[in-house]
Design an enzyme around this catalytic site. Sequence first.
Site, PDB file in Angstrom:
ATOM      1  CD  GLU A   1      -2.792  -1.302   2.442  1.00  0.00           C
ATOM      2  OE1 GLU A   1      -2.627  -0.491   3.373  1.00  0.00           O
ATOM      3  OE2 GLU A   1      -3.679  -2.156   2.444  1.00  0.00           O
TER       4      GLU A   1
ATOM      5  CG  ASN B   1      -0.605  -7.138  -1.149  1.00  0.00           C
ATOM      6  OD1 ASN B   1      -1.208  -7.832  -1.968  1.00  0.00           O
ATOM      7  ND2 ASN B   1      -1.005  -7.016   0.121  1.00  0.00           N
TER       8      ASN B   1
ATOM      9  CD  GLU C   1      -4.405  -8.119   1.979  1.00  0.00           C
ATOM     10  OE1 GLU C   1      -5.266  -7.370   2.464  1.00  0.00           O
ATOM     11  OE2 GLU C   1      -3.182  -7.902   2.096  1.00  0.00           O
TER      12      GLU C   1
HETATM   13  C1  XIL Z   1      -6.114  -6.185   8.483  1.00  0.00           C
HETATM   14  C2  XIL Z   1      -6.368  -7.361   9.408  1.00  0.00           C
HETATM   15  O1  XIL Z   1      -7.275  -8.244   8.786  1.00  0.00           O
HETATM   16  C3  XIL Z   1      -6.903  -6.895  10.735  1.00  0.00           C
HETATM   17  O2  XIL Z   1      -6.940  -7.975  11.650  1.00  0.00           O
HETATM   18  C4  XIL Z   1      -6.048  -5.782  11.311  1.00  0.00           C
HETATM   19  O3  XIL Z   1      -6.666  -5.269  12.477  1.00  0.00           O
HETATM   20  C5  XIL Z   1      -5.826  -4.667  10.305  1.00  0.00           C
HETATM   21  O4  XIL Z   1      -5.313  -5.206   9.096  1.00  0.00           O
HETATM   22  N1  XIL Z   1      -4.844  -4.648   3.755  1.00  0.00           N
HETATM   23  C6  XIL Z   1      -3.794  -5.382   4.269  1.00  0.00           C
HETATM   24  C7  XIL Z   1      -4.010  -6.228   5.467  1.00  0.00           C
HETATM   25  O5  XIL Z   1      -2.715  -5.409   3.671  1.00  0.00           O
HETATM   26  O6  XIL Z   1      -2.854  -6.348   6.234  1.00  0.00           O
HETATM   27  C8  XIL Z   1      -5.155  -5.710   6.297  1.00  0.00           C
HETATM   28  O7  XIL Z   1      -5.401  -6.660   7.344  1.00  0.00           O
HETATM   29  C9  XIL Z   1      -6.389  -5.506   5.448  1.00  0.00           C
HETATM   30  C10 XIL Z   1      -6.128  -4.507   4.371  1.00  0.00           C
END
Ligand code: XIL
Length: 404
Positions: free
Chosen positions: A205, A247, A312
């Site tokens: 990100e 990512n 994801e």
């Molecule tokens: C999220 C997790 O699912 C949560 O448990 C945490 O509180 C915050 O992060 N993008 C990402 C992930 O790259 O690491 C994030 O995961 C969701 C969005």
Amino acid sequence: MRPSRSPRTTHPVPARPRGRRLLALAAAAVAAPAVLVATAAPSTAVDDRAADRAKDRAVLKDHQNPRDTLRAAAPKGFYLGSAVAGGGHHEEQPYADPFAYDVEYRDRLAREFSSLSAENQMKWEYIHPQQGFYNFYPADAIVRFAQEHDQVVRGHTLLWHSQNPEWLTEGDFTDEELREILRDHISTVVSRYAGRIQQWDVANEIFTEEGEFREENIWITRLGPGIIADAFRWAHEADPKAKLYFNDYNVESFNAKSDAYYELIQDLLADGVPVHGFAPQSHLSTQYGFPNDLRANLQRFVDLGLETAITEIDVRMEVGEDGPTAAQLAQQADYYQRALQACLDVRECKSFTIWGFTDKYSWVPVFFPSEGSATVTTETYERKPAYNALQDTLRAATRAGWGR
Ligand code: XIL
């Protein structure tokens, strides 16, 4: 309106979890200045591998047809993954750490998936909670579990603006010290799991929706964008076999953000930087329409010589008091199916990871109030139409000789 162009589709920056169990453990152990490495569990955590396996086997016994799973449906060489629930938002919930304590969850994770991603356990805040102190216990447990169950692992993540420990974000470091801290972190963490991680999300990100570097990213803001190339180089040195990824979310489509990656990656490749993959996270919502250009967008990165993955995915929806409607679940199934098909259709897309496989532990209701039901099974693991759609699509790909 295209989802990726709408500011409403951006997810909030994940809040730093308030639970501080690991920090307490770390603080107790960090008296000496030398680099300490914690591999022992806190006394309350599950640390008895033999007992774990015995429990897992007991649950497994009363299980149905082992062919009736997602991983069994997938063609050989195609990895079906899930995030491993633990840390992050889970610490705020009225249950114990799912991966450490929920035997039925662990059992399903083992049976259904051939790839695991650490949902939080490899993020800075967890794995490097104090300066000079690494806590590998939760991440080790995932990697060990994966080996026991013949699964590959996606490492997540090394250079990110979020879920960084306070000692880092509030610390008073010179640029040179900061660079050294990142180098040490990447070398230490990546080499620990060398040979056991299939793909690492090296940079997560890093761009805004407009395609600018995010100002909240301490590494890029303090050290300049050149640090990105360094991060990939350090990771590659530490594990030459791991595939190294960018990512992000809202990069499923052609837009300013995915264009920024497209440009940056070309520059890095021209400089010989070991970048191997680009992955749209794919946090989708039925409110915003499906990104129809997903396949074409994946393909343009593959055409640069990269591989790609869906890392994801979840598909959230506005949930009323009576739960999701049949129409909503059908639309969700359609989104999951199309995303999987887009990946299957692109030769170098061989890994499809859902961000949790049960609503019991999904991050969605915590981060998107009023939305939910985003995963492929209910809180009690009943299969939704989305689960069946994925399984059918995988079986069809297997029958059609995918990858041959
Ligand atoms: C999220 C997790 O699912 C949560 O448990 C945490 O509180 C915050 O992060 N993008 C990402 C992930 O790259 O690491 C994030 O995961 C969701 C969005």
